[in-house]
Design a protein around this motif. Structure first.
Motif, PDB file in Angstrom:
ATOM      1  N   SER A 126      76.964  40.705  33.814  1.00  0.00           N
ATOM      2  CA  SER A 126      76.666  40.708  35.252  1.00  0.00           C
ATOM      3  C   SER A 126      75.419  39.913  35.610  1.00  0.00           C
ATOM      4  N   GLY A 127      74.738  39.350  34.626  1.00  0.00           N
ATOM      5  CA  GLY A 127      73.536  38.593  34.940  1.00  0.00           C
ATOM      6  C   GLY A 127      72.699  38.314  33.716  1.00  0.00           C
ATOM      7  N   VAL A 128      71.488  37.854  33.978  1.00  0.00           N
ATOM      8  CA  VAL A 128      70.542  37.475  32.925  1.00  0.00           C
ATOM      9  C   VAL A 128      69.163  37.982  33.331  1.00  0.00           C
ATOM     10  N   ALA A 129      68.424  38.525  32.368  1.00  0.00           N
ATOM     11  CA  ALA A 129      67.022  38.879  32.585  1.00  0.00           C
ATOM     12  C   ALA A 129      66.160  37.886  31.814  1.00  0.00           C
ATOM     13  N   LEU A 130      64.970  37.626  32.316  1.00  0.00           N
ATOM     14  CA  LEU A 130      64.081  36.680  31.659  1.00  0.00           C
ATOM     15  C   LEU A 130      62.638  37.052  31.934  1.00  0.00           C
ATOM     16  N   VAL A 131      61.763  36.503  31.114  1.00  0.00           N
ATOM     17  CA  VAL A 131      60.321  36.644  31.307  1.00  0.00           C
ATOM     18  C   VAL A 131      59.765  35.251  31.536  1.00  0.00           C
ATOM     19  N   SER A 132      59.068  35.069  32.650  1.00  0.00           N
ATOM     20  CA  SER A 132      58.412  33.788  32.935  1.00  0.00           C
ATOM     21  C   SER A 132      56.910  33.926  32.685  1.00  0.00           C
TER      22      SER A 132
END
Length: 441
Positions: A160-166
């Protein structure tokens, strides 16, 4: 006959008539969806309005292109499983037919189904890095803005999506979520469609010193973070339904959610701990020793562990429910990544040894540890912080490789696809920081 008795008799007669009409009505397909846990290249769950005759469903249904498969289940729930070894190179047409247990025929319907995962990657672009999606036709699409750096990428386990750390230029980090809607299963009349991508949503309100991410097949997201203002560690579970729960955990490293949901693996000083989502208060199971969790198998609650031995060798172990860890491989090399098929029937391990010009080797093993294949990835090194992942629908592995530096010159990493049987390597011409599979959603 009294009016009350007449009304009662009429009502009963209508109920019997309605029941007879329903029994004569042909069965219907009420629902069809891809199973979130598959023991092979792909699985569909089907729900009918009536108990179906499985033999007639198997005989009347068709897959195009023709692919080996089997039907399981009983009653009004049936399951279609693609056979191990089937490779899906394009969407399948699934024509569903058959009769119910009273002999009435189902109105045939045809669906389009694409069980292949897509690639999501942190791509190096001018002025920074960007999250991008590679579709099945080879085209890349931006999934958000350009950030100075994206050190961590975590696809959500339900697709359902993507998580990321910027991270900004001062190293301050933030956690983001990018939702998307895939259409990988649809009536033939409607057709499949490219994913619809939503703008990024921030999950952290203040700058962070660091963050770790983990997801399961339910689409839950675990965020371990340390906030810049307080320096204190904090763990939150962002559930698929939108709710958020704070967890009281004392972990010595990144916590990983169990793919099937309902549990997590917590590294502690004494070893690895398996506990429920309520944390230590709900009880835990401890596996003592110097071990790291390397990867999970798709089904059966199995996982691959790296054991660090007193003689400075390493061992790759498989742990199965109710059993002690079983050793598959031992050696002096460092084990940097692994992947697992189904319940551990095949395992792949990436090892590295040597200084200056380290040698990267990919091993293929069966469930007893017998070596099925080996390939030295000469001239390549694994991008730090990345792993090894299996796409069972095309029997291929994904990893992120960087050409070995020559003369101190830094090179760009690229996604690499490896045939899981022959171990042949194919590179995708895209400069990336890391690449991951995004499962069909």
């Amino acid at each position: 006959m009294t009016p009350w008795a007449l009304a009662l008799t009429t009502g009963l007669a209508l109920a019997v008539l309605q029941q007879q009409l329903l029994l004569r009505h042909p069965p219907r397909l009420l629902g069809i969806e891809a199973a979130d846990t598959s023991s092979g290249p792909g699985t569909l769950d089907l729900r009918f309005s009536r108990p179906m005759d499985q033999a007639s469903v198997a005989a009347a249904s068709r897959l195009t292109p023709t692919s080996e498969h089997q039907w399981l289940g009983d009653g009004n729930r049936q399951r279609l499983l693609l056979a191990p070894g089937v490779r899906v190179e394009r969407p399948l047409q699934v024509a569903v037919g058959g009769r119910d247990q009273r002999g009435l025929a189902l109105a045939p319907r045809t669906w389009l189904w694409d069980p292949r995962p897509r690639i999501v990657a942190v791509v190096s672009v001018a002025n920074g890095e960007q999250l991008q999606l590679r579709d099945h036709d080879g085209r890349w699409r931006a999934m958000g803005p350009i950030w100075p750096s994206i050190p961590i990428l975590e696809p959500l386990g339900d697709g359902s999506g993507v998580a990321l750390v910027s991270a900004d230029g001062q190293g301050r980090q933030r956690v983001w979520r990018v939702d998307l809607r895939q259409r990988n299963l649809a009536p033939r009349s409607t057709g499949l469609a490219a994913p619809r991508i939503a703008p990024p949503t921030g999950l952290s309100d203040e700058p962070l010193v660091f963050a770790y991410l983990s997801s399961n097949r339910r689409g839950d997201l675990l965020v371990q973070e340390s906030r810049e203002a307080s320096g204190q560690g904090h763990t939150e579970l962002h559930r698929r339904d939108g709710s958020t729960v704070s967890l009281d955990l004392r972990a010595s490293g990144p916590v990983l959610l169990v793919p099937q949901g309902g549990a997590m693996v917590v590294p502690e000083v004494e070893g690895l701990s398996l506990m429920g989502m309520a944390g230590p208060a709900g009880g835990r199971q401890m596996l003592p020793g110097s071990r790291d969790l390397s990867s999970f198998c798709p089904v059966g609650g199995r996982a691959l562990l790296v054991q660090h031995r007193p003689d400075f060798t390493r061992a790759l172990e498989i742990v199965e429910p109710g059993q002690a860890p079983r050793t598959l491989w031992v050696g002096p090399q460092a084990l940097v990544a692994s992947a697992c098929e189904r319940n551990g029937s095949r395992v792949w391990a990436l090892t590295i040894e040597g200084l200056g010009q380290p040698r990267l080797t990919l091993l293929a093993l069966d469930r007893t540890g017998k070596r099925l294949g080996q390939r030295e990835l000469t001239g390549w090194e694994l991008e730090p912080g990345t792993g090894l992942e299996l796409d069972p629908s095309r029997n291929q592995l994904l990893l992120t490789l960087r050409p070995m530096a020559v003369g101190g010159r830094r090179t760009q990493a690229m996604p690499a696809l490896v045939d899981a049987t022959s171990l042949e390597l194919r590179l995708l011409d895209r400069p990336v920081r890391q690449a991951r599979w995004l499962v069909p959603g």
